[in-house]
Design a protein around this motif. Structure first.
Motif, short mmCIF file in Angstrom:
data_model
loop_
_atom_site.label_atom_id
_atom_site.label_comp_id
_atom_site.label_asym_id
_atom_site.label_seq_id
_atom_site.Cartn_x
_atom_site.Cartn_y
_atom_site.Cartn_z
N ALA A 35 -5.09 9.97 -0.70
CA ALA A 35 -6.32 10.40 -0.27
C ALA A 35 -7.64 9.59 -0.62
N GLY A 36 -7.92 9.04 0.74
CA GLY A 36 -9.25 8.42 0.51
C GLY A 36 -8.92 7.00 0.39
N MET A 37 -7.81 6.29 0.33
CA MET A 37 -7.88 4.90 0.24
C MET A 37 -7.76 4.23 1.70
N GLU A 38 -8.44 3.31 1.59
CA GLU A 38 -8.82 2.42 2.62
C GLU A 38 -8.44 1.09 2.52
N VAL A 39 -7.66 0.36 3.54
CA VAL A 39 -7.08 -0.90 3.38
C VAL A 39 -7.85 -1.75 4.23
N ARG A 40 -8.52 -2.87 3.82
CA ARG A 40 -9.39 -3.60 4.86
C ARG A 40 -9.38 -5.20 4.53
N ASP A 41 -9.70 -5.95 5.38
CA ASP A 41 -9.80 -7.44 5.19
C ASP A 41 -10.82 -7.66 3.92
N LEU A 67 -8.90 -18.00 -2.44
CA LEU A 67 -7.99 -17.51 -1.98
C LEU A 67 -8.43 -16.42 -0.74
N ILE A 68 -9.61 -16.12 -0.69
CA ILE A 68 -10.22 -15.33 0.57
C ILE A 68 -10.21 -16.11 1.69
N HIS A 69 -10.49 -17.52 1.42
CA HIS A 69 -10.54 -18.41 2.62
C HIS A 69 -9.44 -18.93 2.97
N ASP A 70 -8.51 -19.18 2.15
CA ASP A 70 -7.27 -19.86 2.46
C ASP A 70 -6.02 -18.90 2.97
N ARG A 71 -6.14 -17.70 2.43
CA ARG A 71 -4.90 -16.82 2.83
C ARG A 71 -5.36 -15.67 3.44
N THR A 72 -4.49 -14.75 3.99
CA THR A 72 -4.61 -13.53 4.24
C THR A 72 -4.88 -12.58 3.02
N VAL A 73 -5.74 -11.94 2.93
CA VAL A 73 -5.97 -11.06 1.62
C VAL A 73 -6.59 -9.95 2.44
N PHE A 75 -5.40 -5.30 -4.41
CA PHE A 75 -5.43 -6.31 -3.17
C PHE A 75 -4.14 -7.04 -3.24
N VAL A 76 -3.58 -7.76 -1.98
CA VAL A 76 -2.62 -8.36 -1.89
C VAL A 76 -3.19 -9.69 -1.06
N SER A 77 -2.70 -10.78 -1.31
CA SER A 77 -2.77 -12.15 -0.35
C SER A 77 -1.50 -12.41 0.02
N PHE A 78 -1.23 -13.16 1.17
CA PHE A 78 -0.07 -13.39 1.64
C PHE A 78 -0.14 -14.70 2.75
N ASP A 79 0.89 -15.55 2.79
CA ASP A 79 0.97 -16.46 3.69
C ASP A 79 2.29 -16.72 4.29
N VAL A 80 2.55 -17.70 5.26
CA VAL A 80 3.91 -17.80 5.71
C VAL A 80 4.22 -19.24 5.63
N ARG A 81 5.35 -19.43 4.77
CA ARG A 81 5.94 -20.85 4.62
C ARG A 81 7.28 -20.89 4.82
N ASN A 82 7.83 -21.78 5.58
CA ASN A 82 9.37 -21.98 5.98
C ASN A 82 10.04 -20.64 6.35
N GLY A 83 9.41 -20.08 7.48
CA GLY A 83 10.03 -19.02 8.00
C GLY A 83 9.93 -17.71 7.10
N THR A 84 9.11 -17.66 6.04
CA THR A 84 9.17 -16.47 5.06
C THR A 84 7.62 -16.18 4.81
N VAL A 85 7.51 -14.92 4.75
CA VAL A 85 6.02 -14.32 4.32
C VAL A 85 6.10 -14.39 2.77
N HIS A 86 5.46 -15.11 2.45
CA HIS A 86 5.13 -15.04 0.81
C HIS A 86 3.99 -14.30 0.26
N VAL A 87 4.37 -13.11 -0.65
CA VAL A 87 3.15 -12.47 -1.24
C VAL A 87 2.72 -13.52 -2.47
N THR A 88 1.65 -14.08 -2.20
CA THR A 88 1.14 -14.93 -3.16
C THR A 88 0.30 -14.17 -4.44
#
Length: 168
Positions: free
Chosen positions: A24-30, A53-59, A86-99
């Motif tokens: 309850a009450g958890m919000e996910v945002r950029d 990290l915030i500037h270079d990846r999806t966080v 928090f979570v950050s991730f990007d795409v490399r070589n056809g896979t989403v990598h949780v960084t």
């Protein structure tokens, strides 16, 4: 929270397994640069590293919303947020990598939904490396439907475990 489509061809037990536990009450945002100090405290890394990290990846950030209404409850006070992970991730070589994934077990599980939704939409797999002994991340990975895929590389002398998910 976005609705989960259970009209898939996968077995129902796997589809339900990927449903995040609702807190309850958890919000996910950029994430924004103002989050750097809070995220660096959670991940135990310098704030400058998190800013990059915030500037270079999806966080994405999970906030626990305030439960008590104070005199400033109607203002957008960034300092008043209670970041639970928090979570950050990007795409490399056809896979989403949780960084990076850090926070409470419930927040980590909820946050894993972000790269999984992206991977599902793009037809990609998701890979996650968890430090051996990081129970919050490992429990969240299993609860989100990831399968252990052997040992990962060593970081700063610490062994990791590789997890993979094929959301298709």
């Amino acid at each position: 929270m976005e609705p989960t489509n259970l009209n898939t061809t996968e077995p129902p037990e796997r589809a339900f397994k990927r449903l995040p536990r609702v807190q309850a009450g958890m919000e996910v945002r950029d994430a924004v640069e103002a989050d750097a100090d809070a995220l660096s405290a959670i991940a135990d890394v310098p704030a400058d590293v998190v800013r990059n990290l915030i500037h270079d990846r999806t966080v994405r950030v999970a906030d626990r919303e305030a439960t008590a209404a104070g005199p400033n409850a109607d203002t957008a006070d960034e300092e008043g947020r209670d970041v639970s992970g928090f979570v950050s991730f990007d795409v490399r070589n056809g896979t989403v990598h949780v960084t990076q994934l850090a926070g409470t077990a419930v927040a980590c599980e909820r946050l894993l939904g972000e790269p999984v939704r992206f991977a599902t939409a793009e037809g990609l797999n998701v890979e996650l490396l968890a430090l051996d002994g990081d129970d919050a991340v490992q429990e969240a990975a299993v609860a989100a439907g990831f399968e252990r895929d052997g040992a990962g590389p060593t970081f700063d002398g610490k062994s990791t475990v590789r997890y993979r998910l094929d959301p298709s």
